[in-house]
Enzyme design. Structure first.
Site, PDB file in Angstrom:
ATOM      1  N   GLY A 239       0.835  -1.199   0.000  1.00  0.00           N
ATOM      2  CA  GLY A 239       0.000   0.000   0.000  1.00  0.00           C
ATOM      3  C   GLY A 239       0.867   1.245   0.000  1.00  0.00           C
ATOM      4  O   GLY A 239       2.026   1.214  -0.436  1.00  0.00           O
ATOM      5  N   SER A 240       0.329   2.322   0.553  1.00  0.00           N
ATOM      6  CA  SER A 240       1.036   3.607   0.504  1.00  0.00           C
ATOM      7  C   SER A 240       2.216   3.620   1.481  1.00  0.00           C
ATOM      8  O   SER A 240       2.260   2.837   2.435  1.00  0.00           O
ATOM      9  CB  SER A 240       0.073   4.730   0.878  1.00  0.00           C
ATOM     10  N   GLY A 244       2.620   2.044   5.278  1.00  0.00           N
ATOM     11  CA  GLY A 244       3.768   1.194   5.596  1.00  0.00           C
ATOM     12  C   GLY A 244       4.547   1.690   6.797  1.00  0.00           C
ATOM     13  O   GLY A 244       5.012   0.891   7.631  1.00  0.00           O
ATOM     14  N   GLU A 261       5.846  -3.558   0.807  1.00  0.00           N
ATOM     15  CA  GLU A 261       5.903  -3.226  -0.616  1.00  0.00           C
ATOM     16  C   GLU A 261       5.024  -1.984  -0.779  1.00  0.00           C
ATOM     17  O   GLU A 261       3.816  -2.065  -0.870  1.00  0.00           O
ATOM     18  CB  GLU A 261       5.391  -4.406  -1.432  1.00  0.00           C
ATOM     19  N   CYS A 295       1.670   0.090  -8.375  1.00  0.00           N
ATOM     20  CA  CYS A 295       2.837   0.620  -7.665  1.00  0.00           C
ATOM     21  C   CYS A 295       3.999   0.745  -8.635  1.00  0.00           C
ATOM     22  O   CYS A 295       4.929   1.509  -8.397  1.00  0.00           O
ATOM     23  CB  CYS A 295       3.185  -0.248  -6.472  1.00  0.00           C
TER      24      CYS A 295
HETATM   25  C1  UN1 Z   1       1.388  -3.538  -7.460  1.00  0.00           C
HETATM   26  O1  UN1 Z   1       1.005  -2.606  -8.155  1.00  0.00           O
HETATM   27  O2  UN1 Z   1       1.245  -3.512  -6.202  1.00  0.00           O
HETATM   28  O3  UN1 Z   1       4.879  -5.547 -11.958  1.00  0.00           O
HETATM   29  C2  UN1 Z   1       1.962  -4.790  -7.992  1.00  0.00           C
HETATM   30  C3  UN1 Z   1       3.670  -5.286 -11.995  1.00  0.00           C
HETATM   31  C4  UN1 Z   1       2.705  -6.307 -11.442  1.00  0.00           C
HETATM   32  C5  UN1 Z   1       2.567  -6.170  -9.961  1.00  0.00           C
HETATM   33  C6  UN1 Z   1       2.231  -4.792  -9.468  1.00  0.00           C
HETATM   34  N1  UN1 Z   1       3.171  -7.623 -11.767  1.00  0.00           N
HETATM   35  O4  UN1 Z   1       3.225  -4.258 -12.487  1.00  0.00           O
END
Ligand code: UN1
Length: 507
Positions: A239-240, A244, A261, A295
């Site tokens: 998440g953000s 975290g 993450e 992300c």
């Molecule tokens: C995410 O956005 O939390 O590499 C994960 C990627 C994807 C996973 C993203 N396999 O864009």
């Protein structure tokens, strides 16, 4: 839509707590899940409270005491069956991901494929939880490392990957001997309930209730008690950065392990030696895919000034051609943002960018139709602008010119996050500099591949404010186990390490 929900065993009102093989209502209020493309309700899910979390975690821990002694390849069988069932249900589950998160169907299906890939990987791993054999300095001594199950794993996931990120964690944790308690986003609870219904079938078939658990609820009501619970050995949170930091501080109070993450602020460097056709496709997918809500989304494009005039007009043209609309319609490349709040945040970031001297080259408007639709935005920016250092979870791409590659790398590394990165070049020196220790400071660094769309085989995660965790492939499994270093003396002497002498007086 109703058939999809029915096929997955969902109804208009669902229990949000699954523990020890049974569904419970929990003491919290019901959350309603909305389709972000239509703003229509999809269904309700009941939520839990701190008391429910406690019961779920205790149940998971009771299961752990047994599951840790089940041979890993036998634990792998549960994950193999999960992968099999996901193959059979790929279409409806992919469709549900689209309905609830707003990502286009191809990406919804891709997300289920990512779960399947992860299951296959973990099944293979169930026979490969290798430890090292180490040369001992003492005669007739044998040293080795072994890996034991860790305990209950709490998994907190975000709306944007409502099923795949759980699978990254759950497939590994279960093979490693750890029951999993899942707190999904309250923006995508139906996906979690659907996945847990599949898990329930597997637990029944294999007679192993208590391996998979679910507790739907808010961060405050469910997330915090989960992180605080002394029986949760590892918290894996996606998440953000803000979330975290809270998780890390809370877990640190009892020195619990975390795997974080968090936010990214991913950049591509486009050099004078880039293949521009390739770069164009990669940039648009990375910036606009999932409506800029990954992300790994590309947020900054650092362009050499000699290619600016050849590349930027083509990029604007490509943005103009993107079909925005219902994410299940063929040909649509961009669906809605997740919520009205996400739209507001995007608008606010664009205003700040302009106030700080940025120039909107294209897009950014809110579409006047039901659903949270926007046009993706291209903003010419200066790396000094403070908004550029922030992750806005929306399709805004900042374009930044550069003159020397060293300067581009400096700009690249100047943000607080460190998830994913890429360079587009056919020049060996440029590519290798980017991948060297003085190049990208991110957990993921690519050459002629965009920042998003990583395969599960590699370890996934990033540095700095991204949190430092690694999930999915490679040796990420080690985070879900405890390492034990063992020394066996098979001789009849007691030599001490480092040559230390400690003779006892004769007795
Ligand atoms: C995410 O956005 O939390 O590499 C994960 C990627 C994807 C996973 C993203 N396999 O864009």
């Amino acid at each position: 839509m109703r058939e999809v929900l029915e096929q997955l065993g969902l109804s208009l009102s669902n229990h949000g707590i699954y523990s020890d093989g049974a569904w419970h209502q929990g003491g919290g209020e019901e959350v309603i899940s909305f389709n972000p493309a239509t703003e229509e309700p999809l269904g309700g899910v009941s939520t839990g409270t701190a008391q429910d979390v406690s019961q779920v975690v205790e149940a998971a821990h009771r299961r752990f005491l047994h599951w840790r002694m089940v041979p890993p390849p036998v634990r792998g069988e549960a994950v193999r069956c999960l992968g099999q069932r996901l193959r059979e249900l790929k279409k409806p589950l992919g469709m549900l991901v689209t309905l609830e998160s707003g990502k286009i169907l191809s990406e919804g299906l891709g997300e289920v494929q990512e779960m399947i890939d992860m299951c296959d990987f973990a099944v293979g791993l169930s026979r490969q939880l290798y430890g090292l054999t180490i040369a001992s300095e003492r005669p007739q001594h044998r040293m080795f490392e072994q890996w034991h199950p860790l305990g209950v794993v709490g998994v907190i996931t975000a709306f944007n990957f409502p099923v795949a990120v759980w699978a990254w964690n759950a497939a590994l944790a279960v093979v490693c001997g750890d029951p999993v308690v899942w707190k999904p986003s309250t923006l995508s609870p139906l996906c979690a309930v659907a996945v847990m219904k599949i898990c329930q079938q597997i637990e029944r078939e294999l007679d192993c209730p208590g391996v998979f658990h679910l507790c739907v609820g808010s961060g405050q009501q469910v997330g915090e008690p989960l992180v605080e619970h002394p029986r949760v050995a590892l918290i894996s949170a996606t998440g953000s950065c803000r979330m975290g930091l809270q998780v890390a501080q809370c877990a640190a109070k009892r020195l619990a392990r975390t795997l974080l993450e968090l936010g990214g602020n991913n950049a591509v460097i486009l050099t004078p030696h880039a293949n521009l056709d390739l770069a164009l496709r990669a940039v648009v997918f990375a910036a606009v895919g999932t409506a800029g809500q990954r992300c790994t989304t590309l947020r900054r494009l650092i362009v050499h000034e000699s290619v600016w005039d050849r590349f930027v007009p083509r990029l604007v043209e490509a943005y103009q051609s993107i079909r925005i609309g219902d994410p299940w319609e063929p040909g649509v490349l961009m669906g809605p943002l997740i919520s009205a709040q996400a739209v507001e945040q995007m608008q606010s970031a664009l205003q700040q960018a302009q106030a700080q001297g940025g120039r909107v080259l294209w897009g950014g408007e809110v579409l006047s139709r039901p659903g949270h639709f926007v046009r993706p935005a291209l903003v010419e920016a200066d790396p000094q602008m403070s908004i550029v250092a922030e992750e806005t979870f929306a399709p805004i791409l900042y374009l930044i010119p550069y003159q020397r590659l060293e300067q581009a790398i400096e700009i690249h590394n100047s943000v607080p996050q460190g998830l994913s990165s890429a360079i587009f070049t056919d020049n060996l020196q440029e590519a290798e500099l980017f991948l060297s220790a003085q190049g990208s400071d991110c957990g993921i660094a690519n050459v002629n591949v965009g920042t998003s769309g990583a395969e599960i085989g590699g370890a996934f995660g990033g540095e700095k404010l991204t949190g430092g965790g690694r999930e999915a492939g490679s040796d990420a499994w080690r985070a879900y186990m405890r390492r034990q270093t063992c020394t066996i003396n098979w001789g009849r002497q007691l030599p001490l390490a480092q040559g230390v002498q400690f003779p006892l007086p004769a007795q």
